[in-house]
Enzyme design. Structure first.
Site, PDB file in Angstrom:
ATOM      1  CE  LYS A 175       2.797 121.041 -13.795  1.00  0.00           C
ATOM      2  NZ  LYS A 175       3.271 121.260 -15.179  1.00  0.00           N
ATOM      3  CG  HIS A 180      12.454 127.283 -14.384  1.00  0.00           C
ATOM      4  ND1 HIS A 180      13.691 126.897 -14.851  1.00  0.00           N
ATOM      5  CD2 HIS A 180      11.628 126.240 -14.629  1.00  0.00           C
ATOM      6  CE1 HIS A 180      13.602 125.666 -15.351  1.00  0.00           C
ATOM      7  NE2 HIS A 180      12.370 125.256 -15.231  1.00  0.00           N
ATOM      8  CE  LYS A 189      12.864 122.574 -13.752  1.00  0.00           C
ATOM      9  NZ  LYS A 189      11.793 121.777 -13.180  1.00  0.00           N
ATOM     10  CE  LYS A 230      12.010 129.750 -22.086  1.00  0.00           C
ATOM     11  NZ  LYS A 230      11.587 129.139 -23.346  1.00  0.00           N
ATOM     12  CD  GLU A 240       4.178 124.378 -16.791  1.00  0.00           C
ATOM     13  OE1 GLU A 240       4.841 123.613 -17.502  1.00  0.00           O
ATOM     14  OE2 GLU A 240       4.006 124.201 -15.581  1.00  0.00           O
ATOM     15  CG  ASP A 263       8.328 121.402 -11.545  1.00  0.00           C
ATOM     16  OD1 ASP A 263       9.384 120.810 -11.828  1.00  0.00           O
ATOM     17  OD2 ASP A 263       7.397 121.577 -12.367  1.00  0.00           O
ATOM     18  CG  HIS A 312      14.567 125.141 -20.132  1.00  0.00           C
ATOM     19  ND1 HIS A 312      14.069 124.429 -19.068  1.00  0.00           N
ATOM     20  CD2 HIS A 312      13.519 125.759 -20.702  1.00  0.00           C
ATOM     21  CE1 HIS A 312      12.768 124.602 -18.998  1.00  0.00           C
ATOM     22  NE2 HIS A 312      12.404 125.409 -19.971  1.00  0.00           N
TER      23      HIS A 312
END
Length: 475
Positions: free
Chosen positions: A326, A226, A134, A168, A202, A221, A164
Site C-alpha cells: 500500500k 490474489h 474473501k 480480469k 496500491e 489480504d 476477482h
C-alpha cells in the site's frame, strides 16, 4: 440474486455497477431480479434512491437505469435475526423455479449463520449457488472451520469462492497466450525463463478499513489469495481441456509444488514493510501508525515481497518474486516474465542496456501485453536498441469488454466454476503462507519502514539483487 450486504461498500462500488453493466449489455434475463438485503429497515424506494448518487454510472441513460432499478427489491434481513430469513425465503420461493445466487458480501463471521438460515428456510436446494467473498478466515484452522460449516448445507459444486483477479481479461489472455500459440509455450520453462515477477501495488492506504486491516495485513489480504492464484495461472501445466476441474487440478499441483519456506529461511526470502508518512501524487499522506483505527504500536505489514520457488521439472531453480504493498507510487498489477540472455551474444552491448527479452502482462489500471525485444538501431553500425511489441487490450478489439466482477457474476449465474477457487486450493495456499506468518509473529524484528510514495523498503530490491535481478521498474 440475493445480495447479502446490499448496503455495504462492496455492493455499491463493485457488485451493483457490474450488474448494471450486464443489464445494459442485455446479458441478464428479462425476469432476473436482485434482492438486496441489509440490517437497515429501508423500503425499496429509499434504497433505490440511495443508489442514484453512489452507484449510477455517468454513462447510464435514464431509461436503462430505470429498467435496472425495476429489477431491485430491498429486503430488511439482519443475518443475526432468524425470523428475517422467513420473509426472504418467501419472496424467493414464490418466484418460478430457477437458479438462485446468494452473494455473501458481508463480514466472514456472518457466513456460517447466513448459510444455516438459508438451509433452514429451504434456500439450499440444488439450484442455489452461494458466493463467498474473501477473506475466508485468517488462518488455515479458521478457513477450514468456515468451509466445513458451509459444506454442511451446500455441495462443493454450489460454492463459488471468488477472487476477482481471476476475472480480469488479461488473466484470461495469459492462458490464451500460453496454450493457444506455438510461440511461447516452448520457452515457458526453466531453460529460457530467468525469473518471474508478480506485483500488485496500491496507491491507497487503509482508508476507512483500519480496524479490519490491522488484524489482517498484506500477507493475508493479498498474497494468500490474489498473488498465489496469479502464480498458479503463470506456472501451471497445460490442462487437458478448459473444463473447470481440469484447470483447477493443474493449479493445485503448483500450490503443492511450492517449496515451503523454513523458519530459518524466512528472513532471507521475505521482506515485510510498513509505510511512513510521505507523498502520493504530490499530496502529503499520513503514515500507517497515524491512520484511523490503527494501534500506535502496530507491527502489521503493509508491504510484502517474497522469493518463492516451485519444485517441479518445468520451474526448478527459477525464482518467482511476489510483491504487494500500500501507498506505492502508482496503482499497478502486472506479471513480468524475464527471459534469459541469448547463449552467445554477437552484438555489442551498450552500457546499461538490458539485452534480455521481457513479457509484461499488465492487469491494471489498463490491461495490456507488451513484449520487450531488441532491434537494430538505424545507422551504419549493427548496434541494438530496445523496442516493444504492444497489445493494448482496450483498443485491440471493438468487442465490449466486461469488468472482472461482471464476468464472474455472469459465470455464477451460468453455473461456471472454472474461475473460482476450489477448497483444496485454499487449504494448500494457507499451508504455504502460515509458516511465514508464524515466524513473523514470533520474531522480535519489526516491519521495515518505507516512505509512502516509494516502491517499498530497500530490502525489497536487495532480495532480487542477490540473484542479479531487478524489479521491472528498475530495469
Amino acid at each position: 440474486m440475493v445480495l447479502f450486504g446490499g448496503t455495504g461498500d462492496l455492493a455499491r462500488r463493485k457488485l451493483l455497477p457490474s450488474l448494471f453493466d450486464a443489464h445494459h449489455a442485455g446479458l441478464l434475463h428479462p425476469s432476473a431480479r436482485i434482492l438486496a438485503t441489509g440490517s437497515q429497515p429501508l423500503g425499496t424506494g429509499d434504497y433505490v434512491a440511495s443508489l442514484e448518487q453512489s452507484v449510477r454510472p455517468a454513462h447510464a441513460l435514464p431509461e436503462s437505469w430505470e429498467k435496472f432499478c425495476a429489477r431491485i427489491c430491498y429486503v430488511h434481513a439482519d443475518a443475526r435475526v432468524p425470523a428475517h430469513f422467513d420473509a426472504l425465503a418467501e419472496k424467493v420461493l414464490s418466484r418460478k423455479p430457477g437458479a438462485v445466487v446468494c452473494y455473501l458480501a458481508t463480514a466472514p463471521h456472518l457466513f456460517v449463520p447466513i448459510c444455516e438460515q438459508l438451509a433452514r428456510t429451504g434456500l439450499n436446494r440444488p439450484t442455489v449457488r452461494i458466493v463467498l467473498e474473501k477473506p475466508l478466515g485468517h488462518d488455515l484452522e479458521s478457513n477450514e472451520a468456515i468451509n466445513s460449516a458451509v459444506a454442511k448445507f451446500f455441495g462443493e459444486d454450489q460454492i463459488y469462492r471468488i477472487d476477482h483477479y481471476l476475472g480480469k481479461e488479461s488473466v484470461q489472455n495469459l492462458m490464451a497466450i500460453r496454450f493457444g500459440n506455438a510461440l511461447f509455450e516452448p520457452l515457458w520453462r526453466r531453460e529460457w525463463v530467468q525469473d518471474v515477477q508478480i506485483t500488485i501495488a496500491e496507491e491507497l492506504g487503509v482508508e476507512t478499513r483500519g480496524d479490519f486491516y490491522d488484524g489482517t495485513g498484506a500477507l493475508r489480504d493479498m498474497v494468500q489469495n490474489h498473488l498465489l492464484q496469479l502464480l498458479c495461472m503463470v506456472a501451471m501445466e497445460p490442462p487437458a481441456s478448459l473444463s473447470e476441474d481440469a484447470i483447477r487440478d493443474e493449479k493445485i499441483k503448483i500450490l503443492k509444488a511450492l517449496k515451503p519456506i523454513a523458519p530459518q529461511d524466512v528472513a532471507g526470502n521475505t521482506v515485510r514493510g510498513q509505510y511512513r508518512s510521505g507523498a502520493i501524487g504530490g499530496k502529503p499522506v499520513p503514515g500507517y501508525l497515524e491512520e484511523q483505527g490503527i494501534a500506535p504500536d502496530s507491527h502489521t505489514e503493509t508491504f510484502v515481497a517474497i522469493k518463492a520457488e516451485i519444485a517441479n521439472w518445468r520451474w526448478a531453480g527459477v525464482p518467482f518474486y511476489l510483491r504487494t504493498g500500500k501507498r506505492m507510487p502508482s496503482r499497478v498489477a502486472e506479471i513480468v516474465i524475464q527471459f534469459r540472455e541469448v547463449p552467445h551474444p554477437i552484438f555489442p552491448r551498450p552500457l546499461g542496456l538490458s539485452t534480455q527479452n521481457r513479457l509484461v502482462i499488465r492487469l491494471q489500471p489498463e490491461e495490456s501485453i507488451r513484449l520487450y525485444c531488441l532491434v537494430k538501431q538505424p545507422g551504419d553500425t549493427l548496434a541494438l536498441t530496445p523496442t516493444s511489441l504492444d497489445l493494448d487490450l482496450a483498443t485491440s478489439s471493438r468487442a465490449r469488454r466486461a469488468g472482472a466482477y461482471e464476468r464472474l457474476l455472469l459465470d455464477v449465474i451460468r453455473g461456471r466454476l472454472g474461475l473460482f477457487v476450489r477448497r483444496d486450493e485454499q487449504v494448500q495456499a494457507w499451508r504455504w503462507v502460515e509458516p511465514i506468518l508464524d515466524t513473523w509473529r514470533n520474531s522480535m524484528v519489526p516491519a521495515k519502514p518505507y516512505t509512502a510514495g516509494t516502491w517499498g523498503p530497500a530490502a525489497s530490491s536487495a532480495l532480487l539483487s542477490r540473484d542479479g535481478a531487478l524489479w521491472h521498474e528498475e530495469v
